[in-house]
Structure formats: structure tokens, C-alpha cells
Design a protein around this motif. Structure first.
Motif, short mmCIF file in Angstrom:
data_model
loop_
_atom_site.label_atom_id
_atom_site.label_comp_id
_atom_site.label_asym_id
_atom_site.label_seq_id
_atom_site.Cartn_x
_atom_site.Cartn_y
_atom_site.Cartn_z
N MET A 141 0.84 -1.18 0.00
CA MET A 141 0.00 0.00 0.00
C MET A 141 0.89 1.24 0.00
SD MET A 141 -2.80 1.23 2.87
CE MET A 141 -3.82 -0.21 2.66
N GLN A 142 0.54 2.20 -0.83
CA GLN A 142 1.24 3.48 -0.86
C GLN A 142 0.27 4.58 -0.47
OE1 GLN A 142 2.59 4.85 -4.67
NE2 GLN A 142 4.02 6.27 -3.75
N VAL A 143 0.67 5.40 0.50
CA VAL A 143 -0.17 6.47 1.02
C VAL A 143 0.57 7.79 0.85
CG1 VAL A 143 -1.35 7.35 3.06
CG2 VAL A 143 -1.18 4.88 2.71
N ILE A 144 -0.11 8.77 0.25
CA ILE A 144 0.47 10.10 0.08
C ILE A 144 -0.50 11.12 0.65
CG2 ILE A 144 1.41 11.81 -1.52
CD1 ILE A 144 1.64 9.52 -3.58
N VAL A 145 0.01 12.04 1.46
CA VAL A 145 -0.80 13.15 1.95
C VAL A 145 -0.34 14.37 1.17
CG1 VAL A 145 -1.54 14.47 3.95
CG2 VAL A 145 -0.87 12.08 4.24
N LEU A 146 -1.27 14.98 0.44
CA LEU A 146 -0.96 16.13 -0.39
C LEU A 146 -1.37 17.42 0.28
CD1 LEU A 146 -2.35 14.77 -3.79
CD2 LEU A 146 0.02 14.75 -3.02
N GLY A 147 -0.53 18.42 0.18
CA GLY A 147 -0.86 19.74 0.72
C GLY A 147 0.37 20.37 1.33
N ARG A 148 0.26 21.67 1.59
CA ARG A 148 1.41 22.36 2.20
C ARG A 148 1.65 21.78 3.58
NH1 ARG A 148 -2.72 26.41 2.83
NH2 ARG A 148 -2.89 26.81 5.05
N GLN A 149 2.88 21.78 3.98
CA GLN A 149 3.29 21.13 5.22
C GLN A 149 2.83 21.92 6.44
OE1 GLN A 149 4.72 17.99 4.86
NE2 GLN A 149 4.07 18.46 2.79
N ASP A 150 1.60 21.70 6.85
CA ASP A 150 1.06 22.38 8.02
C ASP A 150 0.52 21.34 9.00
OD1 ASP A 150 -1.34 21.50 6.91
OD2 ASP A 150 -2.06 23.49 6.39
N ARG A 151 -0.12 21.79 10.05
CA ARG A 151 -0.58 20.84 11.08
C ARG A 151 -1.66 19.90 10.56
NH1 ARG A 151 -4.27 24.54 15.08
NH2 ARG A 151 -5.52 25.40 13.40
N ASN A 152 -2.46 20.33 9.58
CA ASN A 152 -3.48 19.44 9.03
C ASN A 152 -2.85 18.26 8.29
OD1 ASN A 152 -5.53 21.09 10.02
ND2 ASN A 152 -5.62 22.30 8.14
N VAL A 153 -1.85 18.55 7.48
CA VAL A 153 -1.15 17.49 6.76
C VAL A 153 -0.43 16.58 7.75
CG1 VAL A 153 0.78 17.03 5.20
CG2 VAL A 153 -0.96 18.70 4.57
N GLN A 154 0.19 17.17 8.76
CA GLN A 154 0.88 16.37 9.78
C GLN A 154 -0.10 15.48 10.53
OE1 GLN A 154 2.87 19.37 12.09
NE2 GLN A 154 4.50 19.63 10.59
N PRO A 178 -6.51 16.43 -7.02
CA PRO A 178 -7.53 16.64 -6.01
C PRO A 178 -8.19 18.00 -6.23
CG PRO A 178 -5.41 17.15 -5.06
CD PRO A 178 -5.16 16.60 -6.45
N ALA A 179 -9.46 18.12 -5.87
CA ALA A 179 -10.15 19.41 -6.01
C ALA A 179 -9.60 20.39 -4.98
CB ALA A 179 -11.65 19.23 -5.83
N ARG A 180 -9.26 19.88 -3.80
CA ARG A 180 -8.73 20.73 -2.72
C ARG A 180 -7.73 19.92 -1.90
NH1 ARG A 180 -14.34 21.84 -0.02
NH2 ARG A 180 -14.35 19.66 -0.53
N THR A 181 -6.90 20.64 -1.17
CA THR A 181 -5.98 20.00 -0.23
C THR A 181 -6.37 20.45 1.17
OG1 THR A 181 -4.36 21.79 -0.44
CG2 THR A 181 -4.06 19.88 -1.86
N PRO A 182 -6.01 19.70 2.21
CA PRO A 182 -5.22 18.49 2.13
C PRO A 182 -6.00 17.36 1.47
CG PRO A 182 -6.04 18.78 4.37
CD PRO A 182 -6.43 20.01 3.59
N ALA A 183 -5.25 16.44 0.91
CA ALA A 183 -5.84 15.28 0.25
C ALA A 183 -5.08 14.03 0.65
CB ALA A 183 -5.82 15.45 -1.26
N LEU A 184 -5.79 12.92 0.69
CA LEU A 184 -5.19 11.63 1.02
C LEU A 184 -5.32 10.73 -0.20
CD1 LEU A 184 -3.98 9.74 3.20
CD2 LEU A 184 -6.32 9.11 3.79
N VAL A 185 -4.19 10.21 -0.64
CA VAL A 185 -4.14 9.34 -1.82
C VAL A 185 -3.69 7.96 -1.35
CG1 VAL A 185 -3.06 8.97 -4.06
CG2 VAL A 185 -3.53 11.31 -3.28
N VAL A 186 -4.47 6.95 -1.70
CA VAL A 186 -4.14 5.57 -1.34
C VAL A 186 -4.03 4.76 -2.62
CG1 VAL A 186 -4.87 3.51 -0.07
CG2 VAL A 186 -5.37 5.79 0.85
N ASP A 187 -2.85 4.21 -2.85
CA ASP A 187 -2.58 3.41 -4.05
C ASP A 187 -3.01 4.15 -5.32
OD1 ASP A 187 -1.42 1.38 -2.58
OD2 ASP A 187 -3.30 0.29 -2.35
N GLY A 188 -2.68 5.45 -5.39
CA GLY A 188 -2.94 6.23 -6.59
C GLY A 188 -4.32 6.82 -6.71
N ARG A 189 -5.20 6.54 -5.76
CA ARG A 189 -6.59 7.02 -5.81
C ARG A 189 -6.82 8.04 -4.71
NH1 ARG A 189 -10.57 3.86 -3.37
NH2 ARG A 189 -12.43 5.12 -3.33
#
Length: 80
Positions: A1-14, A47-58
Motif C-alpha cells: 500500500m502506498q499512502v500520500i498526503v498532499l498539501g502544504r506542510q502544516d498541522r493538518n497534513v501532519q 484533487p479538487a482541494r488540499t489536504p488530500a489523502l491518496v491511497v494506491d494512486g486514488r
């Protein structure tokens, strides 16, 4: 499984990153969990907006900050 959190590095992304790591650890799973604010990476996932969570490319979440339980569900791990 690959997980990516997209967005500027702020507390929400963390928060999302930590919730994903904790959920995976509790389930005994190993997965690559990364974050990216790179505009090219974000644009590639569309993604339409960030933060966004991507799991296995989706993109499974965008524009909000989920609870730890919601992150578990989005990862397909259910309640731990």
C-alpha cells in the motif's frame, strides 16, 4: 500500500500523516506514507482541494481533516 498526503506542510497534513501511520502500525501493516506539497505531484493526482489523502494512486479524501477513525476507514482497515 502506498499512502500520500498532499498539501502544504502544516498541522493538518501532519495530523493526517500521523493518523495514517498510527492506523497502519496498529493493523501491523507496513506501507510507504509520504507527504508532498510539490505542485507537480499534487497536479498529477488532481484533487479538487488540499489536504488530500491518496491511497494506491486514488484520491480518497480531499479538502478536510478527518478523525483518526476516518483515516483508518479510508485506508480500508476498519476499527482497530
Amino acid at each position: 500500500m502506498q499512502v500520500i498526503v498532499l498539501g502544504r506542510q502544516d498541522r493538518n497534513v501532519q495530523h493526517i500523516e500521523q493518523a495514517a501511520r498510527s492506523a497502519l502500525a496498529a493493523a501491523g501493516m507496513e506501507a510507504a506514507v509520504t507527504t508532498s506539497a510539490d505542485p507537480d505531484v499534487v497536479a498529477a493526482h488532481r484533487p479538487a482541494r488540499t489536504p488530500a489523502l491518496v491511497v494506491d494512486g486514488r484520491v480518497v479524501l480531499e479538502g478536510c481533516v478527518p478523525s483518526a477513525e476516518e483515516v483508518r476507514d479510508l485506508l480500508g482497515l476498519g476499527s482497530a
